[in-house]
Enzyme design. Structure first.
Site, short mmCIF file in Angstrom:
data_model
loop_
_atom_site.label_atom_id
_atom_site.label_comp_id
_atom_site.label_asym_id
_atom_site.label_seq_id
_atom_site.Cartn_x
_atom_site.Cartn_y
_atom_site.Cartn_z
N CYS A 119 0.99 -1.34 0.25
CA CYS A 119 -0.06 -0.04 0.00
C CYS A 119 1.26 1.14 -0.32
O CYS A 119 1.53 1.01 -0.06
CB CYS A 119 -0.97 -0.41 1.15
SG CYS A 119 -2.27 1.50 0.79
N LYS A 194 -11.95 -5.07 1.78
CA LYS A 194 -11.87 -4.29 2.75
C LYS A 194 -12.58 -3.03 3.28
O LYS A 194 -12.78 -2.31 2.35
CB LYS A 194 -10.08 -4.14 2.74
CG LYS A 194 -9.77 -2.78 3.73
CD LYS A 194 -8.69 -2.88 3.31
CE LYS A 194 -7.97 -1.82 4.40
NZ LYS A 194 -6.48 -1.25 3.94
N ARG A 204 -3.89 2.49 12.38
CA ARG A 204 -3.39 3.69 12.17
C ARG A 204 -2.53 4.53 12.62
O ARG A 204 -1.19 5.27 12.37
CB ARG A 204 -4.77 4.56 11.47
CG ARG A 204 -5.21 3.57 10.57
CD ARG A 204 -5.93 4.56 10.39
NE ARG A 204 -6.95 4.22 9.05
CZ ARG A 204 -8.27 4.35 8.39
NH1 ARG A 204 -9.12 5.34 8.54
NH2 ARG A 204 -8.51 4.15 7.20
N ARG A 216 -11.16 7.61 3.73
CA ARG A 216 -11.03 6.72 2.62
C ARG A 216 -12.63 5.42 2.35
O ARG A 216 -12.19 4.93 1.50
CB ARG A 216 -10.22 5.02 3.03
CG ARG A 216 -8.87 6.20 3.77
CD ARG A 216 -7.86 4.80 4.32
NE ARG A 216 -6.12 5.52 4.10
CZ ARG A 216 -5.52 5.81 5.42
NH1 ARG A 216 -5.53 4.10 6.14
NH2 ARG A 216 -4.41 5.90 5.37
N GLU A 232 -15.99 -8.19 -5.42
CA GLU A 232 -14.82 -7.74 -5.30
C GLU A 232 -14.20 -8.20 -4.83
O GLU A 232 -12.73 -8.44 -6.32
CB GLU A 232 -14.61 -6.58 -3.58
CG GLU A 232 -15.41 -5.15 -3.36
CD GLU A 232 -14.46 -3.97 -5.08
OE1 GLU A 232 -13.26 -4.41 -4.98
OE2 GLU A 232 -14.91 -3.31 -4.16
N LYS A 247 -11.88 -8.30 6.20
CA LYS A 247 -11.07 -7.09 6.58
C LYS A 247 -11.93 -5.95 6.98
O LYS A 247 -12.64 -5.39 6.25
CB LYS A 247 -9.48 -6.43 6.23
CG LYS A 247 -9.31 -5.70 7.09
CD LYS A 247 -8.27 -5.21 6.70
CE LYS A 247 -6.89 -4.57 7.76
NZ LYS A 247 -5.87 -3.94 7.40
#
Length: 321
Positions: A119, A194, A204, A216, A232, A247
């Site tokens: 990421c 996710k 975070r 997000r 997905e 997740k």
């Protein structure tokens, strides 16, 4: 006289309960996340994730040895870089802590499976998971960068890469990049479903990856949706994913079960930071039996259909097993 069936007969003793138990949890089901940082001899407890540490690559090797000795087959490596910029270019720098930790771990404990998070959020100065166009994440120009990150991890020795960014098309871009680079044997463990979750807060803080503006929800999934998760997952499988992650885990066990029932790939549940931190906070207050609660939670994830569980509880769970 009608026969009375008594299910309690099969619960009468521990031996009988063990014989008829339907679901098992073993060390082979677990993956332990680790956080690597620049420097040497660094081992600093993460305040938001008690019992977990920021580790320099040399100290990550020591932890990897412990993980492998306990019978846990894999670690998932996250990293905090020395520098950040708008492109997240430290994410594919071979001198960055993640690449250096992967190299060192695979040299010291070659049998341990090393999975790397792919990421940009930890590496960008804005904290979002891709390149920006104004205040929006620009999907397609981000894909080559994610492929570059994955390729750098493969070069360092990663066995699997785990893209967590939720950009459309990133699995295909990464698969193409790995294959072209000569790493066709490196697997992709995709964060396929996710969700944009409040359960990520402690992570975070640990990864210094909070967005500097907005949130997000434009690229992570809406917690209200389940059919979308199946779409997905199907897309990621079509693009070349080898394993798929749901997740968070605890509030999304219905998604784990639907994915397990619909698809043939291994299903991974990520027992995320907020789920872990709540247990630790309640245990510190003496409100729960931590061992029983953790084992019940992990067993519930297995019962829901998770073949693999990524969990910060892994070290404790294996000792309790």
């Amino acid at each position: 006289m009608s026969m009375v069936y008594r299910p309690r007969r099969l619960r009468a003793t521990s031996g009988i309960r063990n014989m008829v138990r339907e679901t098992a949890l073993t060390p082979d089901n677990l993956v332990y996340p680790i956080f690597v940082v620049p420097g040497t001899k660094v081992k600093k407890e993460i305040s938001s994730l008690p019992g977990n540490y920021h580790l320099s690559p040399d100290m990550a090797v020591e932890l990897a040895r412990e993980v492998y000795a306990l019978g846990i087959p894999a670690v998932l490596v996250f990293g905090l870089p020395e520098y950040k910029d708008e492109r997240g270019s430290s994410a594919w720098d071979m001198k960055s802590p993640v690449q250096q930790a992967i190299l060192a771990i695979k040299k010291a404990v070659p049998e341990l499976v090393v999975i790397s998070d792919v990421c940009l959020c930890q590496y960008t100065d804005h904290g979002h998971c891709g390149l920006l166009n104004g205040h929006k994440v620009d999907n397609d120009p981000t894909l080559p960068l994610l492929a570059a990150v994955a390729l750098s991890h493969a070069k360092a020795g990663a066995d699997m890469v785990a893209p967590s960014d939720m950009m459309d098309g990133r699995v295909a871009a990464i698969r193409t990049g790995l294959d072209a680079g000569g790493y066709s044997d490196v697997s992709i463990m995709s964060y396929a479903a996710k969700y944009a979750s409040a359960y990520y807060g402690p992570f975070r803080a640990a990864a210094d990856s909070a967005p500097q503006f907005g949130d997000r929800r434009a690229y992570q999934m809406d917690p209200a949706n389940s059919r979308e998760a199946l779409k997905e997952v199907a897309l990621d499988i079509e693009e070349g994913a080898d394993l798929v992650i749901v997740k968070p885990a605890l509030a999304y066990l219905d998604i784990v079960r639907q994915v397990k029932d619909r698809f043939l790939l291994p299903v991974v549940a990520y027992n995320v930071s907020g789920e872990y931190a709540m247990v630790k906070a309640a245990a510190a207050q003496g409100l729960i039996d931590e061992q029983r609660l953790v084992m019940e939670t992990l067993l519930g994830m297995r019962r829901a259909g998770a073949d693999i569980i990524i969990t910060y509880h892994a070290l404790d769970a294996v000792r309790w097993l």
